[in-house]
Design a protein around this motif. Structure first.
Motif, PDB file in Angstrom:
ATOM      1  N   ALA A   1     -38.961 -61.611  72.487  1.00  0.00           N
ATOM      2  CA  ALA A   1     -37.885 -61.223  73.414  1.00  0.00           C
ATOM      3  C   ALA A   1     -38.251 -61.633  74.840  1.00  0.00           C
ATOM      4  O   ALA A   1     -37.369 -61.820  75.683  1.00  0.00           O
ATOM      5  CB  ALA A   1     -37.647 -59.721  73.354  1.00  0.00           C
ATOM      6  N   ALA A   2     -39.551 -61.802  75.114  1.00  0.00           N
ATOM      7  CA  ALA A   2     -39.989 -62.270  76.440  1.00  0.00           C
ATOM      8  C   ALA A   2     -39.777 -63.761  76.538  1.00  0.00           C
ATOM      9  O   ALA A   2     -39.169 -64.258  77.489  1.00  0.00           O
ATOM     10  CB  ALA A   2     -41.457 -61.916  76.669  1.00  0.00           C
TER      11      ALA A   2
ATOM     12  N   HIS B   1     -30.505 -55.342  81.530  1.00  0.00           N
ATOM     13  CA  HIS B   1     -31.704 -55.882  82.160  1.00  0.00           C
ATOM     14  C   HIS B   1     -31.446 -55.908  83.666  1.00  0.00           C
ATOM     15  O   HIS B   1     -30.289 -56.011  84.100  1.00  0.00           O
ATOM     16  CB  HIS B   1     -31.922 -57.300  81.612  1.00  0.00           C
TER      17      HIS B   1
ATOM     18  N   ASN C   1     -32.591 -56.376  75.336  1.00  0.00           N
ATOM     19  CA  ASN C   1     -33.950 -56.905  75.218  1.00  0.00           C
ATOM     20  C   ASN C   1     -34.956 -55.802  74.937  1.00  0.00           C
ATOM     21  O   ASN C   1     -36.012 -56.045  74.371  1.00  0.00           O
ATOM     22  CB  ASN C   1     -34.360 -57.643  76.495  1.00  0.00           C
TER      23      ASN C   1
ATOM     24  N   SER D   1     -30.660 -68.293  78.798  1.00  0.00           N
ATOM     25  CA  SER D   1     -31.864 -69.020  79.208  1.00  0.00           C
ATOM     26  C   SER D   1     -32.364 -69.885  78.064  1.00  0.00           C
ATOM     27  O   SER D   1     -32.399 -69.447  76.918  1.00  0.00           O
ATOM     28  CB  SER D   1     -32.966 -68.036  79.585  1.00  0.00           C
TER      29      SER D   1
ATOM     30  N   ALA E   1     -31.594 -58.142  85.674  1.00  0.00           N
ATOM     31  CA  ALA E   1     -30.848 -59.356  86.053  1.00  0.00           C
ATOM     32  C   ALA E   1     -29.343 -59.122  85.989  1.00  0.00           C
ATOM     33  O   ALA E   1     -28.568 -59.842  86.618  1.00  0.00           O
ATOM     34  CB  ALA E   1     -31.219 -60.517  85.136  1.00  0.00           C
TER      35      ALA E   1
ATOM     36  N   ASP F   1     -24.051 -61.387  79.251  1.00  0.00           N
ATOM     37  CA  ASP F   1     -25.451 -61.796  79.345  1.00  0.00           C
ATOM     38  C   ASP F   1     -25.926 -62.078  77.917  1.00  0.00           C
ATOM     39  O   ASP F   1     -26.110 -61.155  77.132  1.00  0.00           O
ATOM     40  CB  ASP F   1     -26.252 -60.661  79.990  1.00  0.00           C
TER      41      ASP F   1
ATOM     42  N   GLY G   1     -31.750 -70.259  84.607  1.00  0.00           N
ATOM     43  CA  GLY G   1     -31.772 -69.305  83.500  1.00  0.00           C
ATOM     44  C   GLY G   1     -30.720 -68.233  83.698  1.00  0.00           C
ATOM     45  O   GLY G   1     -29.869 -68.323  84.587  1.00  0.00           O
TER      46      GLY G   1
ATOM     47  N   HIS H   1     -35.449 -70.732  77.473  1.00  0.00           N
ATOM     48  CA  HIS H   1     -36.745 -70.326  76.899  1.00  0.00           C
ATOM     49  C   HIS H   1     -36.602 -69.241  75.841  1.00  0.00           C
ATOM     50  O   HIS H   1     -37.549 -68.932  75.112  1.00  0.00           O
ATOM     51  CB  HIS H   1     -37.719 -69.896  77.996  1.00  0.00           C
ATOM     52  N   LYS H   2     -35.403 -68.668  75.696  1.00  0.00           N
ATOM     53  CA  LYS H   2     -35.168 -67.660  74.663  1.00  0.00           C
ATOM     54  C   LYS H   2     -34.668 -68.283  73.359  1.00  0.00           C
ATOM     55  O   LYS H   2     -34.464 -67.601  72.361  1.00  0.00           O
ATOM     56  CB  LYS H   2     -34.107 -66.649  75.121  1.00  0.00           C
TER      57      LYS H   2
ATOM     58  N   ARG I   1     -43.174 -52.848  72.718  1.00  0.00           N
ATOM     59  CA  ARG I   1     -42.088 -53.596  72.085  1.00  0.00           C
ATOM     60  C   ARG I   1     -42.623 -54.767  71.275  1.00  0.00           C
ATOM     61  O   ARG I   1     -43.250 -55.674  71.830  1.00  0.00           O
ATOM     62  CB  ARG I   1     -41.103 -54.128  73.129  1.00  0.00           C
TER      63      ARG I   1
ATOM     64  N   ARG J   1     -45.215 -56.696  73.993  1.00  0.00           N
ATOM     65  CA  ARG J   1     -44.995 -56.419  75.406  1.00  0.00           C
ATOM     66  C   ARG J   1     -44.894 -54.909  75.610  1.00  0.00           C
ATOM     67  O   ARG J   1     -44.400 -54.201  74.738  1.00  0.00           O
ATOM     68  CB  ARG J   1     -43.726 -57.102  75.924  1.00  0.00           C
TER      69      ARG J   1
ATOM     70  N   THR K   1     -30.809 -65.208  84.876  1.00  0.00           N
ATOM     71  CA  THR K   1     -30.802 -64.531  86.180  1.00  0.00           C
ATOM     72  C   THR K   1     -30.010 -65.326  87.202  1.00  0.00           C
ATOM     73  O   THR K   1     -29.151 -64.786  87.910  1.00  0.00           O
ATOM     74  CB  THR K   1     -32.240 -64.309  86.680  1.00  0.00           C
TER      75      THR K   1
HETATM   76  C1  LIG Z   1     -31.016 -59.356  78.360  1.00  0.00           C
HETATM   77  C2  LIG Z   1     -31.721 -60.205  79.392  1.00  0.00           C
HETATM   78  N1  LIG Z   1     -31.039 -60.615  80.489  1.00  0.00           N
HETATM   79  C3  LIG Z   1     -31.626 -61.386  81.439  1.00  0.00           C
HETATM   80  C4  LIG Z   1     -32.957 -61.764  81.316  1.00  0.00           C
HETATM   81  C5  LIG Z   1     -33.571 -62.673  82.394  1.00  0.00           C
HETATM   82  O1  LIG Z   1     -33.794 -63.933  81.820  1.00  0.00           O
HETATM   83  P1  LIG Z   1     -34.524 -65.053  82.701  1.00  0.00           P
HETATM   84  O2  LIG Z   1     -33.606 -65.346  83.857  1.00  0.00           O
HETATM   85  O3  LIG Z   1     -34.723 -66.233  81.778  1.00  0.00           O
HETATM   86  O4  LIG Z   1     -35.822 -64.432  83.141  1.00  0.00           O
HETATM   87  C6  LIG Z   1     -33.706 -61.346  80.210  1.00  0.00           C
HETATM   88  C7  LIG Z   1     -35.183 -61.717  80.106  1.00  0.00           C
HETATM   89  N2  LIG Z   1     -35.905 -60.766  79.346  1.00  0.00           N
HETATM   90  C8  LIG Z   1     -37.239 -60.701  79.307  1.00  0.00           C
HETATM   91  C9  LIG Z   1     -38.129 -61.475  79.949  1.00  0.00           C
HETATM   92  O5  LIG Z   1     -39.404 -61.010  79.605  1.00  0.00           O
HETATM   93  N3  LIG Z   1     -39.282 -59.938  78.758  1.00  0.00           N
HETATM   94  C10 LIG Z   1     -37.947 -59.725  78.549  1.00  0.00           C
HETATM   95  O6  LIG Z   1     -37.456 -58.836  77.844  1.00  0.00           O
HETATM   96  C11 LIG Z   1     -33.082 -60.570  79.227  1.00  0.00           C
HETATM   97  O7  LIG Z   1     -33.740 -60.177  78.119  1.00  0.00           O
END
Ligand SMILES: Cc1ncc(COP(=O)(O)O)c(CNc2co[nH]c2=O)c1O
Length: 404
Positions: A30-31, A122, A174, A222, A124, A199, A92, A224-225, A378, A358, A94
């Motif tokens: 999830a990270a 989150h 997340n 994003s 973000a 999101d 990403g 990277h997910k 988690r 995490r 955010t």
């Molecule tokens: C639901 C959700 N929204 C927004 C973001 C932000 O994404 P980014 O812009 O790529 O950073 C994350 C990142 N979540 C996590 C990042 O590290 N552990 C997490 O759970 C997320 O899980």
């Protein structure tokens, strides 16, 4: 057809190593998710063969870099069922949410207006809207959760009103893994006259996304997910809205003309893409998108469901372990507390056994406050994890408990 997990794992180099003298068990998806060799090769190939700046090409390398870059955009547009000019390439999730908050929220809202989010969000998908409220006089409304950690959809419908101008909600949590029925809530929001942002950060890596089926005005995620590089993502926006929104980051690339008196903007999607983009990241994300589309996504989802089912069953049978968030519809996230242990200590002791999870508030501090806990441990699963790794998590937790 069932999934050959070992063949899948063989494509992810990072998984095949020891950490702290133990085989790595990577359960922090999830990270960020790990990257298949095809993504690593695509990034390396760009730098090795066509590295140059994109757009307004005047030479062979730039031509080829631009072709790869825009091919990735086209693949991403198809991935979410959108038109290519509705696909804004960002850093990403955010950045995508901030773009909508600044270019729509801050421009259009005023005192008396409301922005409706959920308690699962989150940071973000909280802080940008708080900023909009502080600058416009609008107010933030928060949809509460049910006992099982899912969004209270009845409360959502009650909080919706003619004052609601923007609804922003995550498709998947997340921190708890809860899946929100976004299509249902988006429909109600649109009927109430609100703009809608979803999101999708924690959804895109788990199942197909169709922004037309969801019906939202904006969808942020994003790379990277979803097995792509970090520092690259997508904001989907409906063309008519993006056309009407001013940019909030300006400079090169995003202009049509510039004079000392005035500047005019480039066409979509470039109006919202200032400066030199993360070219390698976008090309890598294109490779991740094509790779994911080539997989049997039903088989992947079935496998992930099996991982979560095994983890949930073992967690329920584990003395002194409390699951945090047990919604009926979840993706592979297991948040929990262990009696007598701080989550950070659990994470450290698991890491010593090669198990990567995490711990903490997971950028969901308001949620943890509402749950009355400082944070959780988690474990989050993905397509390349195995049932044996789930077992190893609980074997390691038994050792953790013996240390306590
Ligand atoms: C639901 C959700 N929204 C927004 C973001 C932000 O994404 P980014 O812009 O790529 O950073 C994350 C990142 N979540 C996590 C990042 O590290 N552990 C997490 O759970 C997320 O899980």
């Amino acid at each position: 057809m069932s999934l050959d997990v070992n063949a899948l794992r063989a494509q992810f180099p990072v998984l095949h190593q020891e950490v702290n003298g133990k085989p790595l068990v990577y359960l922090d998806n999830a990270a960020t998710t790990q990257k298949p060799q095809v993504v690593i090769d695509a990034v390396s190939e760009y730098y090795r063969t066509v590295n140059s700046n994109v757009h307004r090409a005047a030479h062979y390398l730039s031509d080829h870099a631009t072709a790869g870059f825009e091919a990735a955009r086209a693949d991403l547009a198809a991935f979410i069922n959108a038109a290519r000019e509705e696909v804004i390439l960002t850093k990403g999730t955010t950045e995508g949410i901030n773009l909508v908050a600044q270019c729509l929220g801050r421009e259009r809202l005023q005192a008396g207006d409301e922005i409706l989010i959920t308690a699962l969000e989150h940071h973000a998908n909280i802080v940008p809207w708080q900023q909009v409220c502080e600058r416009t006089g609008a107010t933030l409304q928060v949809t509460p959760l049910r006992e099982d950690g899912s969004v209270d959809t009845d409360a959502f419908h009650q909080l919706l009103s003619e004052r609601t101008r923007i609804v922003a909600l995550s498709q998947v949590s997340n921190s708890l893994g809860s899946v929100t029925p976004v299509a249902e809530l988006v429909k109600a929001a649109r009927e109430a006259g609100a703009w809608t942002l979803v999101d999708g950060a924690q959804a895109v890596g788990h199942y197909p996304v169709d922004v037309q089926q969801i019906g939202c005005d904006f969808y942020a995620f994003s790379g990277h997910k979803m097995f792509g590089p970090t520092g690259v993502g997508v904001l989907f926006g409906r063309r008519e809205l993006l056309d009407a929104m001013p940019p909030y980051q300006t400079g090169g690339e995003m202009i049509e003309t510039v004079s000392f008196e005035k500047s005019t903007w480039n066409q979509l999607p470039y109006k919202f893409e200032p400066g030199t983009p993360n070219i390698a990241g976008v090309i890598g994300l294109g490779a991740a998108t094509r790779w994911l589309q080539q997989q049997d996504r039903t088989a992947l989802a079935t496998h992930e469901d099996a991982l979560l089912a095994s983890a949930s069953e073992q967690a329920r049978a584990f003395d002194g372990l409390k699951i945090i968030g047990d919604a009926a519809t979840k993706v592979g996230v297991l948040s929990f507390l262990l009696d007598g242990a701080h989550p950070a200590d659990v994470g450290t002791l698991l890491d010593q056994q090669g198990v990567a999870v995490r711990t903490g508030h997971h950028c969901c501090m308001p949620l943890m406050d509402r749950l009355g806990i400082p944070g959780t441990t988690r474990a989050s699963f993905s397509i390349y994890n195995t049932l044996e790794e789930v077992d190893q998590l609980f074997q390691a937790l038994h050792k953790v408990r013996s240390f306590l």
